[in-house]
Design a protein around this motif. Structure first.
Motif, mmCIF file in Angstrom:
data_model
loop_
_atom_site.group_PDB
_atom_site.id
_atom_site.type_symbol
_atom_site.label_atom_id
_atom_site.label_comp_id
_atom_site.label_asym_id
_atom_site.label_seq_id
_atom_site.Cartn_x
_atom_site.Cartn_y
_atom_site.Cartn_z
ATOM 1 N N TRP A 124 69.687 32.260 35.007
ATOM 2 C CA TRP A 124 68.631 32.766 35.897
ATOM 3 C C TRP A 124 67.539 31.711 36.081
ATOM 4 O O TRP A 124 67.108 31.433 37.206
ATOM 5 C CB TRP A 124 68.064 34.045 35.298
ATOM 6 N N ASN A 125 67.107 31.111 34.970
ATOM 7 C CA ASN A 125 66.060 30.090 35.044
ATOM 8 C C ASN A 125 66.558 28.841 35.764
ATOM 9 O O ASN A 125 65.813 28.211 36.523
ATOM 10 C CB ASN A 125 65.559 29.740 33.646
ATOM 11 N N ILE A 151 58.316 33.441 37.942
ATOM 12 C CA ILE A 151 59.762 33.639 37.979
ATOM 13 C C ILE A 151 60.008 35.127 37.794
ATOM 14 O O ILE A 151 59.444 35.755 36.899
ATOM 15 C CB ILE A 151 60.451 32.835 36.865
ATOM 16 N N LYS A 152 60.826 35.684 38.665
ATOM 17 C CA LYS A 152 61.123 37.111 38.575
ATOM 18 C C LYS A 152 61.832 37.401 37.256
ATOM 19 O O LYS A 152 62.538 36.547 36.723
ATOM 20 C CB LYS A 152 62.010 37.538 39.731
ATOM 21 N N LYS A 171 67.549 39.656 35.964
ATOM 22 C CA LYS A 171 68.331 40.834 36.328
ATOM 23 C C LYS A 171 69.709 40.636 35.711
ATOM 24 O O LYS A 171 70.506 39.815 36.167
ATOM 25 C CB LYS A 171 68.451 40.960 37.847
ATOM 26 N N TYR A 172 69.952 41.379 34.651
ATOM 27 C CA TYR A 172 71.207 41.221 33.920
ATOM 28 C C TYR A 172 72.371 41.809 34.700
ATOM 29 O O TYR A 172 72.207 42.696 35.526
ATOM 30 C CB TYR A 172 71.109 41.895 32.545
ATOM 31 N N ARG A 173 73.552 41.309 34.378
ATOM 32 C CA ARG A 173 74.764 41.820 35.008
ATOM 33 C C ARG A 173 74.979 43.273 34.579
ATOM 34 O O ARG A 173 74.483 43.707 33.533
ATOM 35 C CB ARG A 173 75.974 40.987 34.587
ATOM 36 N N GLY A 205 75.183 37.035 25.366
ATOM 37 C CA GLY A 205 75.318 37.216 26.812
ATOM 38 C C GLY A 205 73.978 37.175 27.516
ATOM 39 O O GLY A 205 73.840 36.555 28.576
ATOM 40 N N LYS A 206 72.972 37.814 26.938
ATOM 41 C CA LYS A 206 71.641 37.828 27.550
ATOM 42 C C LYS A 206 71.063 36.410 27.590
ATOM 43 O O LYS A 206 70.449 36.008 28.582
ATOM 44 C CB LYS A 206 70.716 38.758 26.769
ATOM 45 N N LYS A 207 71.281 35.670 26.507
ATOM 46 C CA LYS A 207 70.747 34.308 26.454
ATOM 47 C C LYS A 207 71.373 33.450 27.557
ATOM 48 O O LYS A 207 70.667 32.732 28.263
ATOM 49 C CB LYS A 207 71.038 33.693 25.084
#
Length: 112
Positions: free
Chosen positions: A89-90, A43-44, A47-49, A81-83
């Motif tokens: 993404w996943n 999985i790449k 890429k966060y916003r 936000g990252k979580k």
């Protein structure tokens, strides 16, 4: 006459069963191959916003400036936000895999 056609029909049915069995075996092999390929794929990285990336850069600058209280509050907001973004993404990666499986199933169904 009827016996002759009955024998021919039995032979044809046996040939059709063999062809169908081999088609099913080929389809199973294709499914297994796709599953192995999907398991090997990495999985790449997420890429966060842009807002999240800017927040990370801003937190680094604040920590370099010694404003650790602001860094802590910003860090807690960024973590949430990252979580969420990582989960999205996943989930998107799993959806892409599911789409590839569905495409293979449609292709195999049309071939059989």
């Amino acid at each position: 006459f009827h016996e002759e056609w009955s024998q021919k029909r039995d032979v044809m049915e046996a040939q059709c069963r063999e062809l169908l069995d081999s088609a099913h075996e080929t389809a199973d092999a294709a499914r297994n191959s796709l599953d192995r390929q999907l398991e090997r794929e990495r999985i790449k990285p997420v890429k966060y916003r842009p807002l999240t990336r800017d927040g990370i850069v801003h937190a680094k600058k604040l920590s370099e400036a010694g404003l650790f209280d602001q860094v802590i509050t910003l860090h807690t907001r960024l973590q949430d936000g990252k979580k969420r973004e990582e989960e999205d993404w996943n989930k998107a990666a799993e959806m892409r895999k599911a789409i590839r499986r569905e495409e293979l199933e449609r292709k195999l169904e049309s071939e059989i």
